[in-house]
Design a protein around this motif. Structure first.
Motif, PDB file in Angstrom:
ATOM      1  N   ILE A 225       0.836  -1.206   0.000  1.00  0.00           N
ATOM      2  CA  ILE A 225       0.000   0.000   0.000  1.00  0.00           C
ATOM      3  C   ILE A 225       0.870   1.255   0.000  1.00  0.00           C
ATOM      4  CG2 ILE A 225      -1.633   1.343   1.388  1.00  0.00           C
ATOM      5  CD1 ILE A 225      -2.844  -1.351   2.292  1.00  0.00           C
ATOM      6  N   ALA A 226       1.994   1.206   0.749  1.00  0.00           N
ATOM      7  CA  ALA A 226       2.921   2.343   0.768  1.00  0.00           C
ATOM      8  C   ALA A 226       3.487   2.600  -0.621  1.00  0.00           C
ATOM      9  CB  ALA A 226       4.047   2.081   1.768  1.00  0.00           C
ATOM     10  N   VAL A 227       3.820   1.521  -1.342  1.00  0.00           N
ATOM     11  CA  VAL A 227       4.326   1.664  -2.710  1.00  0.00           C
ATOM     12  C   VAL A 227       3.267   2.292  -3.603  1.00  0.00           C
ATOM     13  CG1 VAL A 227       5.061   0.389  -4.766  1.00  0.00           C
ATOM     14  CG2 VAL A 227       5.961  -0.238  -2.523  1.00  0.00           C
ATOM     15  N   PHE A 228       2.003   1.875  -3.416  1.00  0.00           N
ATOM     16  CA  PHE A 228       0.911   2.442  -4.211  1.00  0.00           C
ATOM     17  C   PHE A 228       0.784   3.942  -3.963  1.00  0.00           C
ATOM     18  CE2 PHE A 228      -3.602   3.670  -4.403  1.00  0.00           C
ATOM     19  CZ  PHE A 228      -3.850   3.442  -5.753  1.00  0.00           C
ATOM     20  N   PHE A 229       0.886   4.358  -2.700  1.00  0.00           N
ATOM     21  CA  PHE A 229       0.761   5.789  -2.379  1.00  0.00           C
ATOM     22  C   PHE A 229       1.956   6.581  -2.911  1.00  0.00           C
ATOM     23  CE2 PHE A 229      -2.482   4.570   0.800  1.00  0.00           C
ATOM     24  CZ  PHE A 229      -3.440   5.533   0.487  1.00  0.00           C
TER      25      PHE A 229
ATOM     26  N   LEU B 209       3.034  10.596  -9.386  1.00  0.00           N
ATOM     27  CA  LEU B 209       2.220  11.080 -10.511  1.00  0.00           C
ATOM     28  C   LEU B 209       1.788  12.519 -10.292  1.00  0.00           C
ATOM     29  CD1 LEU B 209      -0.121   8.056 -11.396  1.00  0.00           C
ATOM     30  CD2 LEU B 209       1.867   8.894 -12.657  1.00  0.00           C
ATOM     31  N   ILE B 210       1.389  12.833  -9.060  1.00  0.00           N
ATOM     32  CA  ILE B 210       0.957  14.197  -8.752  1.00  0.00           C
ATOM     33  C   ILE B 210       2.127  15.169  -8.844  1.00  0.00           C
ATOM     34  CG2 ILE B 210       0.024  15.698  -6.941  1.00  0.00           C
ATOM     35  CD1 ILE B 210      -1.561  13.272  -5.926  1.00  0.00           C
ATOM     36  N   SER B 211       3.274  14.775  -8.300  1.00  0.00           N
ATOM     37  CA  SER B 211       4.439  15.668  -8.313  1.00  0.00           C
ATOM     38  C   SER B 211       4.938  15.902  -9.737  1.00  0.00           C
ATOM     39  CB  SER B 211       5.567  15.102  -7.443  1.00  0.00           C
ATOM     40  OG  SER B 211       6.028  13.859  -7.951  1.00  0.00           O
ATOM     41  N   VAL B 212       4.895  14.863 -10.586  1.00  0.00           N
ATOM     42  CA  VAL B 212       5.308  15.032 -11.983  1.00  0.00           C
ATOM     43  C   VAL B 212       4.362  15.982 -12.700  1.00  0.00           C
ATOM     44  CG1 VAL B 212       5.498  13.820 -14.203  1.00  0.00           C
ATOM     45  CG2 VAL B 212       6.514  12.831 -12.149  1.00  0.00           C
ATOM     46  N   PHE B 213       3.092  15.936 -12.341  1.00  0.00           N
ATOM     47  CA  PHE B 213       2.102  16.858 -12.934  1.00  0.00           C
ATOM     48  C   PHE B 213       2.479  18.307 -12.655  1.00  0.00           C
ATOM     49  CE2 PHE B 213      -1.817  19.356 -12.568  1.00  0.00           C
ATOM     50  CZ  PHE B 213      -2.344  19.175 -13.845  1.00  0.00           C
ATOM     51  N   PHE B 214       3.088  18.547 -11.474  1.00  0.00           N
ATOM     52  CA  PHE B 214       3.507  19.904 -11.112  1.00  0.00           C
ATOM     53  C   PHE B 214       4.950  20.195 -11.512  1.00  0.00           C
ATOM     54  CE2 PHE B 214      -0.092  19.304  -8.230  1.00  0.00           C
ATOM     55  CZ  PHE B 214      -0.786  20.493  -8.438  1.00  0.00           C
TER      56      PHE B 214
ATOM     57  N   SER C 140       9.849  15.887  -9.245  1.00  0.00           N
ATOM     58  CA  SER C 140       9.866  14.439  -9.038  1.00  0.00           C
ATOM     59  C   SER C 140      10.378  14.134  -7.646  1.00  0.00           C
ATOM     60  CB  SER C 140      10.750  13.755 -10.082  1.00  0.00           C
ATOM     61  OG  SER C 140      10.846  12.371  -9.821  1.00  0.00           O
ATOM     62  N   MET C 141       9.759  13.146  -7.012  1.00  0.00           N
ATOM     63  CA  MET C 141      10.185  12.725  -5.682  1.00  0.00           C
ATOM     64  C   MET C 141      11.317  11.723  -5.737  1.00  0.00           C
ATOM     65  SD  MET C 141       6.422  12.067  -4.045  1.00  0.00           S
ATOM     66  CE  MET C 141       7.179  11.220  -2.647  1.00  0.00           C
ATOM     67  N   LEU C 142      11.587  11.167  -6.902  1.00  0.00           N
ATOM     68  CA  LEU C 142      12.501  10.030  -6.984  1.00  0.00           C
ATOM     69  C   LEU C 142      13.945  10.386  -6.661  1.00  0.00           C
ATOM     70  CD1 LEU C 142      11.110   8.132 -10.093  1.00  0.00           C
ATOM     71  CD2 LEU C 142      10.701   7.699  -7.673  1.00  0.00           C
ATOM     72  N   GLY C 143      14.295  11.662  -6.727  1.00  0.00           N
ATOM     73  CA  GLY C 143      15.667  12.048  -6.422  1.00  0.00           C
ATOM     74  C   GLY C 143      15.887  12.445  -4.980  1.00  0.00           C
ATOM     75  N   LEU C 144      14.825  12.373  -4.154  1.00  0.00           N
ATOM     76  CA  LEU C 144      14.959  12.772  -2.759  1.00  0.00           C
ATOM     77  C   LEU C 144      15.913  11.848  -2.021  1.00  0.00           C
ATOM     78  CD1 LEU C 144      11.245  13.557  -1.809  1.00  0.00           C
ATOM     79  CD2 LEU C 144      13.048  15.177  -2.449  1.00  0.00           C
TER      80      LEU C 144
END
Length: 200
Positions: A18-22, A28-33, A36-40
């Motif tokens: 479920i954590a992975v799903f969130f 997806l939301i952050s990319v829309f804006f 990206s969260m992936l580099g945190l």
């Protein structure tokens, strides 16, 4: 399927998935804006031995290969799936602590391999930043002014990345003078300028 995910024996595995799903939804939301969260926290693999992870252990986990959030998503996915498979395949119900331990071990071992594979797919970045030590030996051209000892002039040189640099230079020899348009070699950094010799 819902019964399996909601089973008390699969609680932590379901939480991981479920954590992975969130995280996926948030990405997806952050990319829309446009972010990206992936580099945190992508430098977490460089934590030294005084941190909560030793550098040796971080290297073992391959945390330094990919951004931390990518590593975490891979691990949580594998941990959750491994736990569900372990509980689903065993004819008897294993103690929850044992199944969690096995799932963690499987998740870590496979995540290590996946991190290496994904790191090869990610674009590598090469910095064009250079430090002062890299200036030594550079050939610069006096662009503005006339340089004498104690009276620096502006000079320009281009580094190996084709980036221009403007520096203040003055002669290394006290009696030397550099006129505008002359080429000089940077040899030593002083407090406010570079000492240079004439380019022969």
């Amino acid at each position: 399927m819902a019964d399996i995910l909601l089973s008390p024996t699969n609680f932590w595995f379901s939480v991981a998935l479920i954590a992975v799903f969130f995280v996926f939804i948030l990405e997806l939301i952050s990319v829309f804006f446009g972010v990206s969260m992936l580099g945190l926290n992508d430098d977490i693999g460089d934590i030294d031995s005084n941190g909560f992870l030793s550098s040796a252990f971080a290297n073992f986990l391959n945390l330094n290969k990919v951004p931390f959030l990518i590593w975490l998503v891979i691990f949580l996915t594998l941990f959750g799936l491994a736990g569900l498979i372990i509980n689903g395949l065993t004819p008897v119900q294993l103690p929850q602590l044992l199944s969690i331990t096995l799932a963690i071990a499987i998740g870590i071992l496979i995540t290590r391999k996946c991190a290496v594979f994904i790191a090869a797919l990610l674009p590598s970045s090469e910095t064009s930043a250079i430090n002062n030590d890299d200036f030594i030996g550079a050939v610069a051209e006096i662009t503005i002014g006339r340089a004498s000892r104690g009276n620096p002039a502006e000079a320009k040189f281009t580094d190996s990345f084709s980036q221009p640099h403007f520096v203040l230079v003055e002669p290394f020899e006290k009696e030397e003078l550099f006129a505008q348009g002359e080429r000089v070699i940077l040899v030593q950094k002083s407090e406010y300028s570079w000492l240079a010799t004439r380019y022969q």
